[in-house]
Scaffold this motif. Structure first.
Motif, PDB file in Angstrom:
ATOM      1  N   UNK A  98     -43.844  78.029 -69.814  1.00  0.00           N
ATOM      2  CA  UNK A  98     -42.550  78.249 -70.863  1.00  0.00           C
ATOM      3  C   UNK A  98     -43.508  78.861 -72.100  1.00  0.00           C
ATOM      4  N   UNK A  99     -44.456  78.734 -72.532  1.00  0.00           N
ATOM      5  CA  UNK A  99     -45.068  79.272 -73.662  1.00  0.00           C
ATOM      6  C   UNK A  99     -46.030  80.234 -73.797  1.00  0.00           C
ATOM      7  N   UNK A 100     -46.466  80.675 -72.510  1.00  0.00           N
ATOM      8  CA  UNK A 100     -47.305  82.040 -72.494  1.00  0.00           C
ATOM      9  C   UNK A 100     -46.629  83.088 -71.494  1.00  0.00           C
ATOM     10  N   UNK A 101     -47.300  84.154 -71.569  1.00  0.00           N
ATOM     11  CA  UNK A 101     -46.987  85.077 -70.559  1.00  0.00           C
ATOM     12  C   UNK A 101     -47.989  85.139 -69.381  1.00  0.00           C
ATOM     13  N   UNK A 114     -58.721  65.343 -77.461  1.00  0.00           N
ATOM     14  CA  UNK A 114     -57.796  64.190 -77.353  1.00  0.00           C
ATOM     15  C   UNK A 114     -56.451  64.507 -77.211  1.00  0.00           C
ATOM     16  N   UNK A 115     -55.964  66.000 -77.387  1.00  0.00           N
ATOM     17  CA  UNK A 115     -54.661  66.357 -77.467  1.00  0.00           C
ATOM     18  C   UNK A 115     -54.319  66.475 -75.907  1.00  0.00           C
ATOM     19  N   UNK A 116     -52.773  66.409 -75.596  1.00  0.00           N
ATOM     20  CA  UNK A 116     -52.318  66.737 -74.208  1.00  0.00           C
ATOM     21  C   UNK A 116     -51.427  68.009 -74.401  1.00  0.00           C
ATOM     22  N   UNK A 117     -51.705  68.795 -73.422  1.00  0.00           N
ATOM     23  CA  UNK A 117     -51.067  70.167 -73.198  1.00  0.00           C
ATOM     24  C   UNK A 117     -49.413  70.190 -73.406  1.00  0.00           C
ATOM     25  N   UNK A 118     -48.799  69.030 -72.816  1.00  0.00           N
ATOM     26  CA  UNK A 118     -47.578  69.126 -72.542  1.00  0.00           C
ATOM     27  C   UNK A 118     -46.888  68.806 -74.058  1.00  0.00           C
ATOM     28  N   UNK A 119     -47.623  68.263 -75.021  1.00  0.00           N
ATOM     29  CA  UNK A 119     -47.149  68.135 -76.245  1.00  0.00           C
ATOM     30  C   UNK A 119     -47.552  69.109 -77.464  1.00  0.00           C
ATOM     31  N   UNK A 120     -48.017  70.280 -77.045  1.00  0.00           N
ATOM     32  CA  UNK A 120     -48.358  71.036 -77.986  1.00  0.00           C
ATOM     33  C   UNK A 120     -47.315  72.033 -78.362  1.00  0.00           C
ATOM     34  N   UNK A 121     -47.186  72.574 -79.359  1.00  0.00           N
ATOM     35  CA  UNK A 121     -45.924  73.619 -79.535  1.00  0.00           C
ATOM     36  C   UNK A 121     -46.361  74.881 -79.107  1.00  0.00           C
ATOM     37  N   UNK A 122     -45.321  75.657 -79.060  1.00  0.00           N
ATOM     38  CA  UNK A 122     -45.462  76.964 -78.605  1.00  0.00           C
ATOM     39  C   UNK A 122     -46.743  77.853 -78.839  1.00  0.00           C
ATOM     40  N   UNK A 123     -46.621  78.016 -80.360  1.00  0.00           N
ATOM     41  CA  UNK A 123     -47.608  79.050 -80.742  1.00  0.00           C
ATOM     42  C   UNK A 123     -48.877  78.322 -80.591  1.00  0.00           C
ATOM     43  N   UNK A 124     -49.341  77.155 -80.772  1.00  0.00           N
ATOM     44  CA  UNK A 124     -50.665  76.462 -80.415  1.00  0.00           C
ATOM     45  C   UNK A 124     -51.042  76.837 -78.814  1.00  0.00           C
ATOM     46  N   UNK A 125     -50.106  76.694 -78.058  1.00  0.00           N
ATOM     47  CA  UNK A 125     -50.571  76.854 -76.850  1.00  0.00           C
ATOM     48  C   UNK A 125     -50.726  78.273 -76.456  1.00  0.00           C
ATOM     49  N   UNK A 154     -54.818  73.185 -63.714  1.00  0.00           N
ATOM     50  CA  UNK A 154     -54.210  72.113 -64.712  1.00  0.00           C
ATOM     51  C   UNK A 154     -54.029  70.889 -64.326  1.00  0.00           C
ATOM     52  N   UNK A 155     -53.795  69.967 -64.866  1.00  0.00           N
ATOM     53  CA  UNK A 155     -53.977  68.309 -64.677  1.00  0.00           C
ATOM     54  C   UNK A 155     -52.698  67.906 -64.046  1.00  0.00           C
ATOM     55  N   UNK A 156     -51.515  68.469 -64.437  1.00  0.00           N
ATOM     56  CA  UNK A 156     -50.249  67.891 -64.249  1.00  0.00           C
ATOM     57  C   UNK A 156     -49.183  68.932 -64.040  1.00  0.00           C
ATOM     58  N   UNK A 157     -48.040  68.553 -63.350  1.00  0.00           N
ATOM     59  CA  UNK A 157     -46.833  69.586 -63.295  1.00  0.00           C
ATOM     60  C   UNK A 157     -46.399  69.740 -64.824  1.00  0.00           C
ATOM     61  N   UNK A 158     -46.317  68.921 -65.580  1.00  0.00           N
ATOM     62  CA  UNK A 158     -46.030  68.961 -66.993  1.00  0.00           C
ATOM     63  C   UNK A 158     -46.746  70.282 -67.553  1.00  0.00           C
ATOM     64  N   UNK A 159     -48.322  70.109 -67.347  1.00  0.00           N
ATOM     65  CA  UNK A 159     -48.934  71.159 -68.011  1.00  0.00           C
ATOM     66  C   UNK A 159     -48.618  72.605 -67.525  1.00  0.00           C
TER      67      UNK A 159
END
Length: 203
Positions: A97-100, A178-189, A86-91
């Motif tokens: 938080x949003x995957x298994x 152009x999107x950033x992982x940390x700003x995607x909703x749970x379902x999308x990610x 991943x690119x960042x700790x936020x990712x």
């Protein structure tokens, strides 16, 4: 000359360092903490100082850790054989938080960008190469952001994995360019992570 007393001006300037916070927002935050939540301001000060003193970066995955043993580099996580870049700790936190997914990680702390002076050395790719040479890695998951720089970084990482003979997958489905992982909703990610695809071998 500032309209604020120096301590208030310094507080506003400090808050402006936060991403997305301009002068007006910083001023509102500062006045809120001083006028209505001084206890909260003291708590913020204490916890920020503690984080600065107690958190270090794991020398293996480059994520923050508070102890000598990194929670993201445990033997149980290695058993999956999966290494997610991943690119960042936020990712990393977004995926947790949003995957298994519960495999290992490597945090680049950026992406390849010659214009910004970010090359392989800044991303710790020598450290990543060491991990790829480890016998436990069976799949490299490329979770860089779908930006031009992220795609360039993924291609470079893919070449590293091919050289090491390690199969690769890439996040797909639902992540906008152009999107950033940390700003995607749970379902999308979650859908993107579950639908990652195998990257083609070099011809």
């Amino acid at each position: 000359m500032s309209a604020f007393p120096p301590p208030l001006a310094h507080l506003v300037d400090a808050l402006k360092r936060l991403p997305g916070v301009g002068s007006k927002s910083a001023q509102r935050m500062a006045l809120h903490l001083l006028d209505r939540d001084r206890e909260g301001a003291q708590y913020l000060s204490r916890t920020l100082q503690a984080a600065l003193e107690e958190l270090t970066r794991c020398p293996t995955c480059r994520m923050y850790r508070a102890e000598d043993a990194c929670r993201y580099c445990s033997d149980s996580r290695s058993e999956s054989g999966q290494l997610c870049v991943v690119e960042s700790p936020a990712d990393l936190l977004a995926i947790e938080q949003h995957t298994d997914y519960r495999g290992r990680y490597f945090v680049l702390l950026g992406r390849l960008s010659p214009l910004e002076g970010t090359g392989p050395d800044e991303l710790g790719l020598d450290q990543l190469a060491e991990l790829l040479r480890a016998n436990w890695v069976k799949e490299l998951i490329l979770a860089t952001n779908p930006t031009v720089e992220g795609e360039t970084t993924a291609y470079y990482l893919g070449e590293m994995a091919r050289a090491a003979g390690i199969p690769m997958t890439r996040l797909a489905h639902g992540l906008p360019m152009g999107g950033e992982l940390e700003y995607q909703d749970r379902g999308t990610l979650a859908h993107a992570f579950a639908g990652r695809r195998r990257m083609p071998d070099a011809e």
